[in-house]
Design a protein around this motif. Structure first.
Motif, short mmCIF file in Angstrom:
data_model
loop_
_atom_site.label_atom_id
_atom_site.label_comp_id
_atom_site.label_asym_id
_atom_site.label_seq_id
_atom_site.Cartn_x
_atom_site.Cartn_y
_atom_site.Cartn_z
N LEU A 119 0.84 -1.21 0.00
CA LEU A 119 0.00 0.00 0.00
C LEU A 119 0.87 1.26 0.00
CD1 LEU A 119 -2.64 1.59 0.40
CD2 LEU A 119 -2.45 1.12 2.85
N HIS A 120 1.91 1.28 0.83
CA HIS A 120 2.80 2.44 0.91
C HIS A 120 3.39 2.76 -0.47
CE1 HIS A 120 6.48 4.41 3.12
NE2 HIS A 120 5.77 5.26 2.41
N GLU A 121 3.87 1.74 -1.16
CA GLU A 121 4.49 1.98 -2.46
C GLU A 121 3.44 2.40 -3.49
OE1 GLU A 121 7.47 2.71 -4.98
OE2 GLU A 121 7.65 2.17 -2.85
N ALA A 122 2.26 1.80 -3.45
CA ALA A 122 1.21 2.17 -4.39
C ALA A 122 0.80 3.63 -4.20
CB ALA A 122 0.00 1.26 -4.22
N LEU A 123 0.75 4.08 -2.96
CA LEU A 123 0.43 5.49 -2.69
C LEU A 123 1.51 6.40 -3.25
CD1 LEU A 123 -0.85 5.12 0.98
CD2 LEU A 123 -2.22 5.83 -0.98
N ARG A 124 2.77 6.02 -3.10
CA ARG A 124 3.86 6.83 -3.64
C ARG A 124 3.77 6.91 -5.17
NH1 ARG A 124 8.54 7.84 -1.28
NH2 ARG A 124 9.73 7.00 -3.03
N VAL A 125 3.40 5.80 -5.79
CA VAL A 125 3.31 5.76 -7.25
C VAL A 125 2.20 6.69 -7.75
CG1 VAL A 125 2.67 4.31 -9.22
CG2 VAL A 125 4.30 3.46 -7.50
N HIS A 126 1.05 6.66 -7.08
CA HIS A 126 -0.13 7.38 -7.59
C HIS A 126 -0.28 8.79 -7.02
CE1 HIS A 126 -1.71 4.10 -9.98
NE2 HIS A 126 -1.49 3.27 -8.96
N LEU A 127 0.29 9.05 -5.85
CA LEU A 127 0.15 10.38 -5.25
C LEU A 127 1.43 11.20 -5.29
CD1 LEU A 127 -2.00 9.56 -2.07
CD2 LEU A 127 -2.76 10.15 -4.37
N GLY A 128 2.60 10.55 -5.35
CA GLY A 128 3.85 11.30 -5.42
C GLY A 128 4.88 10.83 -4.40
N ASP A 129 6.14 11.18 -4.64
CA ASP A 129 7.23 10.74 -3.77
C ASP A 129 7.19 11.38 -2.39
OD1 ASP A 129 8.22 9.09 -5.70
OD2 ASP A 129 9.70 10.53 -6.46
N HIS A 130 6.35 12.41 -2.22
CA HIS A 130 6.27 13.04 -0.89
C HIS A 130 5.57 12.15 0.12
CE1 HIS A 130 2.32 13.85 -2.69
NE2 HIS A 130 1.88 13.89 -1.44
N VAL A 131 4.88 11.15 -0.36
CA VAL A 131 4.16 10.25 0.56
C VAL A 131 5.16 9.52 1.44
CG1 VAL A 131 2.80 8.13 0.70
CG2 VAL A 131 2.13 9.93 -0.89
N ALA A 132 4.96 9.63 2.74
CA ALA A 132 5.80 8.92 3.70
C ALA A 132 4.93 8.45 4.85
CB ALA A 132 6.92 9.82 4.21
N GLN A 133 5.29 7.30 5.40
CA GLN A 133 4.50 6.75 6.50
C GLN A 133 4.56 7.67 7.71
OE1 GLN A 133 5.21 2.62 7.31
NE2 GLN A 133 4.42 2.73 9.39
N ARG A 134 3.40 7.91 8.31
CA ARG A 134 3.32 8.75 9.51
C ARG A 134 2.64 8.00 10.65
NH1 ARG A 134 6.91 11.09 7.77
NH2 ARG A 134 6.98 13.19 6.89
#
Length: 885
Positions: A569-584
């Protein structure tokens, strides 16, 4: 002239050549000291090494540690921008010895670095030592050739360091630089020591004693070294200044601020640029390390710093947000030394932009209120505490921000009054930080760790193992035995039970000894000891016994599936939303998963669908989930994702899953997900089964949350959804694939029928006004028609009133309808009469008789309601009385 990046490299390379391990800066959020808000010194990450709780495979280390002092005990915020050497963020250069070398090596290391590597004139240097530390004084004389007048003995705590009231402590020696007679100030220990002539550039701490509660001070078996030298301070010296803001790095940031605001960087507005430059560093690094602005704890301090900088940008005349536009220059200056800045640049910029945009909406109003309050005061008088609190409470102005604004007018604020107002309104807001509380009952576990060592975890490879019971704890105290019905905590030498960490919940299961059976309900970790929360269900258990340990296999299997799905899920979010996505933040439980991530907007249905499809595609790949042990540097070189702010040791577990050609991650460049993770995972991605996203919601400012299901829970959810659809389809006598069109048709039909029924009811109501309906009466020459109608909804009464008014030509109408057991009343007056008669008066006369109150509208149309239509005749009579006068 060397830049700050050059000075940092020279320092680290020098100690590297002298046998020191170059250790990365730890995060600004300390993981080994819950009493600290932020990392404020280089030794923080090594605290457990100094106390002996932790060991590593090196005895010498060197770092350039990022530090923040803006909250709690260490708070320099008020002075930043107004002095030459105060910062909220700074770098602490340091070298450390953990029982290896001591004074005889530490002093030569420092002297040679300063005089040879840095080339600082030795004639400009002098040192302080603790007043009875003859050993250090003699080394300075012998090695550095310093005369007695350049070795100043200090008898105060300024030259004696301690970790706390008890524990490791020892004398210090500090190195000072003399900027010359043209600058006011005296040497350390003199009445004029606060001047700028003599500036401390390095402090060497000799940790050689242990302090006890009874006042005893004994020699440590392995004395250690802890040094600290501010990079900004030594940089200013080496660049020919005693002002840290005159260094190359700060000049670049100040000029970026000047360019963004179109204000001279070195004119009379310079102090504002200095504040912005300093606060840009602290806020950016805090965000990069996982801190987000909020109204409590670390997030509150971050918000205070951000808003202080933003107010200074406002003073410079900036009409639009400025801070986010300065981040690229900061990354250019410091991104190579601190890669987390580059990795988090997008998130840093978005967070600063969003916060400044919001703050600017209230800044003008807040400053207007401040100006109004100040205008009421006598010349030079302080702002009352109540007014300062109003600014805080209404506009989010922290007290220090108000004080900063008042300082420019030569005023202060009544702090006691502010605190009293705060206390009166909300006691829990009196402190921005109260500590994490992680260490509240950890003393007994540190004692167990000291006696037995840390727990060995076997659960990556097995769910069944044997162990030895090392300790039983109840109520925070160790005991030797526990009997049936007792709730206890158990420590073992080794265990297959996973301890809650990294978002993954702790394992549960069963422990058996020769004399007992124990239910393990949860597993956590303190001081390296796995703490098994348990209840004795049979017999009794004693320390020293051997035990068979069985993890709840079904529950562990479900937890593993959720944790592995979180990585995809983390990687899919980065792919579709952008590299700024980071786990919080995350939760990997047995029944669900929750994943918090950095993103500033709600996900669209299409984005959620794309992410869900990607995760399921990689589940269907059924590729192996591989785990490798490597150094953090090697892991990052492969493209592994690490959590900002997470503390990693010398070796890390790297979990990879999924295949995607050209992803750039892994040795072959084709790995989809690659993360540093200590959790347990499935063996093949197919073991996850399936993934169902339940939706996206806001978790906090700049953080979104996804909740999802996997494996059996996902199957059960979809099966229930399918059953509901089949049930609906059966009731509608349609195939499932026809449901959408069928429902749309039914909704359209319902709308048409509803409209038709309403029309028919009105027609019936009007038809009831024929021969069998009551006739209009004449009261004081005004025609008055009143009727109780059935089958008419309250919303249709006004149109019926209009039709009756049209039928009367001139007159007044009162209709009462049964509205689901209650009474609905409407009255109307024709236009020719509304100057003398109001429909509102008719309704207000009728409503009380029906058990209601009030009513309102226009003179020509009014409505009201009551509890029942039982007294309709009385209500009509009351309305008539209005006409009768």
């Amino acid at each position: 002239m060397p830049g700050l990046n050059d000075i940092r490299s020279t320092f680290l390379n020098y100690f590297d050549k002298n046998g020191h391990e170059v250790v990365d800066s730890s995060p600004l959020v300390p993981r080994n000291d819950p009493t600290l808000m932020f990392t404020n010194a280089g030794m923080v990450q090594f605290k457990n090494l100094f106390t002996g709780v932790e060991t590593r495979d090196y005895q010498r280390a060197t770092t350039s540690q990022k530090c923040v002092r803006a909250g709690g005990k260490h708070n320099d915020l008020d002075n930043v921008g107004y002095t030459a050497r105060h910062h909220t963020f700074f770098e602490m250069l340091g070298n450390f010895s953990f029982g290896d070398y001591f004074k005889e090596d530490a002093i030569p290391f420092a002297w040679d670095l300063i005089t040879k590597e840095f080339g600082i004139n030795k004639d400009k240097l002098l040192v302080t030592v603790y007043h009875d530390d003859d050993e250090a004084a003699n080394i300075w004389k012998k090695y550095a050739g310093l005369s007695d007048d350049r070795i100043i003995r200090i008898a105060t705590s300024d030259n004696f360091w301690s970790m706390g009231p008890t524990g490791p402590c020892g004398p210090c020696t500090e190195i000072f630089y003399d900027h010359g007679e043209h600058i006011w100030g005296g040497p350390p220990g003199s009445p004029d020591e606060d001047g700028d002539r003599f500036i401390e550039i390095w402090n060497l701490v000799f940790m050689q004693y242990e302090q006890f509660e009874d006042g005893r001070r004994e020699n440590l078996p392995k004395p250690s070294i802890d040094t600290g030298m501010g990079l900004e301070r030594i940089g200013a010296l080496m660049q020919g200044s005693h002002d840290n803001y005159d260094t190359d790095l700060f000049k670049a940031l100040i000029e970026a601020s000047a360019h963004a605001t179109s204000v001279d960087p070195y004119g009379d507005k310079n102090v504002h640029h200095r504040v912005i430059a300093d606060h840009l560093r602290s806020t950016s690094f805090l965000i990069a390390d996982g801190v987000m602005p909020s109204n409590e704890g670390r997030g509150y301090v971050l918000r205070r710093i951000m808003r202080r900088a933003m107010r200074h940008a406002h003073i410079l005349g900036a009409k639009d947000p400025v801070m986010h536009r300065l981040v690229p220059e900061l990354v250019a200056q410091m991104g190579q030394a601190f890669p987390e800045l580059s990795h988090g640049q997008t998130m840093i910029e978005e967070t600063l932009l969003n916060e400044e945009t919001r703050f600017r909406q209230t800044l003008d109003r807040g400053l207007t209120l401040l100006d109004a309050e100040v205008s009421k005061l006598p010349e030079g008088a302080d702002l009352p505490g109540e007014a300062a609190f109003k600014l805080y409470d209404t506009f989010g102005f922290p007290l220090d921000l108000t004080q900063d604004a008042l300082r420019e007018q030569g005023r202060g604020a009544d702090v006691d009054g502010f605190n009293a107002a705060m206390e009166e309104q909300k006691a829990k807001a009196r402190a921005a930080w109260s500590g994490s509380g992680d260490a509240a009952d950890s003393t007994v576990w540190f004692d167990i760790a000291d006696k037995h060592g840390v727990t060995e975890f076997l659960g990556y490879d097995t769910e069944i193992a044997e162990g030895q019971v090392l300790a039983l704890v109840s109520g925070g105290k160790a005991q030797d035995k526990a009997a049936k019905g007792d709730e206890i905590q158990i420590a073992l030498n080794q265990t297959p039970f996973y301890a809650e960490s990294g978002g993954q919940v702790g394992d549960s299961g069963v422990l058996q000894t020769e004399t007992s059976k124990v239910e393990i309900t949860d597993t956590r970790k303190t001081a390296g000891v796995f703490v098994h929360s348990a209840k004795v269900t049979e017999g009794s258990i004693e320390t020293g016994q051997g035990a068979e340990l069985k993890v709840d296999h079904t529950r562990r299997t479900q937890i593993r599936a959720n944790h592995s799905a979180t990585h995809l899920l983390h990687e899919a979010l980065r792919v579709h939303l952008g590299d700024h996505v980071a786990q919080r933040g995350s939760l990997n439980a047995d029944d669900r998963l929750r994943f918090d991530f950095s993103h500033n907007a709600a996900m669209s249905d299409a984005e959620i669908k794309q992410v869900e499809q990607d995760v399921n595609a990689f589940i269907r790949q059924n590729t192996p989930v591989e785990t490798r042990i490597m150094t953090p540097d090697d892991a990052r070189a492969l493209g592994a994702q690490a959590l900002f702010g997470e503390k990693y040791g010398d070796e890390v577990r790297v979990v990879s899953m999924g295949r995607e050609s050209g992803s750039g991650k892994g040795n072959d460049g084709d790995t989809y997900s690659l993360e540093l993770c200590g959790g347990t995972h499935v063996h093949q991605t197919g073991d996850i089964g399936m993934f169902v996203c339940l939706g996206d919601s806001a978790s906090s400012s700049g953080v979104r949350r996804i909740e999802a299901l996997t494996s059996q829970a996902a199957f059960d959810y979809l099966a229930a959804q399918d059953a509901r659809i089949k049930d609906i389809a059966g009731n509608l006598k349609a195939r499932p694939e026809e449901l959408s069109d069928r429902v749309k048709a039914l909704m359209a039909e319902r709308k048409s029928l509803t409209s038709e029924v309403a029309d028919l009811r009105k027609q019936l109501a009007m038809a009831g006004s024929g021969d069998s309906a009551p006739e209009a009466e004449s009261i004081n020459g005004i025609k008055f028609f009143a009727q109780v109608v059935e089958g008419v909804s309250p919303r249709d009464l006004p149109s019926l009133i209009d039709e009756h008014k049209s039928r009367l030509g001139s007159g007044a109408v009162l209709l009462i309808a049964d509205a689901g057991g209650k009474a609905a009343v409407a009255a109307g007056v024709t236009d020719d009469l509304k100057g003398d008669l109001s429909a509102v008066d008719l309704v207000r006369a009728a409503v009380p008789e029906l058990g209601g109150k009030g009513g309102g509208g226009r003179p020509d149309m009014a409505q009201g309601g009551g509890k029942s239509v039982e007294n309709a005749d009385a209500a009509i009579a009351a309305a008539k009385s209005v006409l009768e006068g």
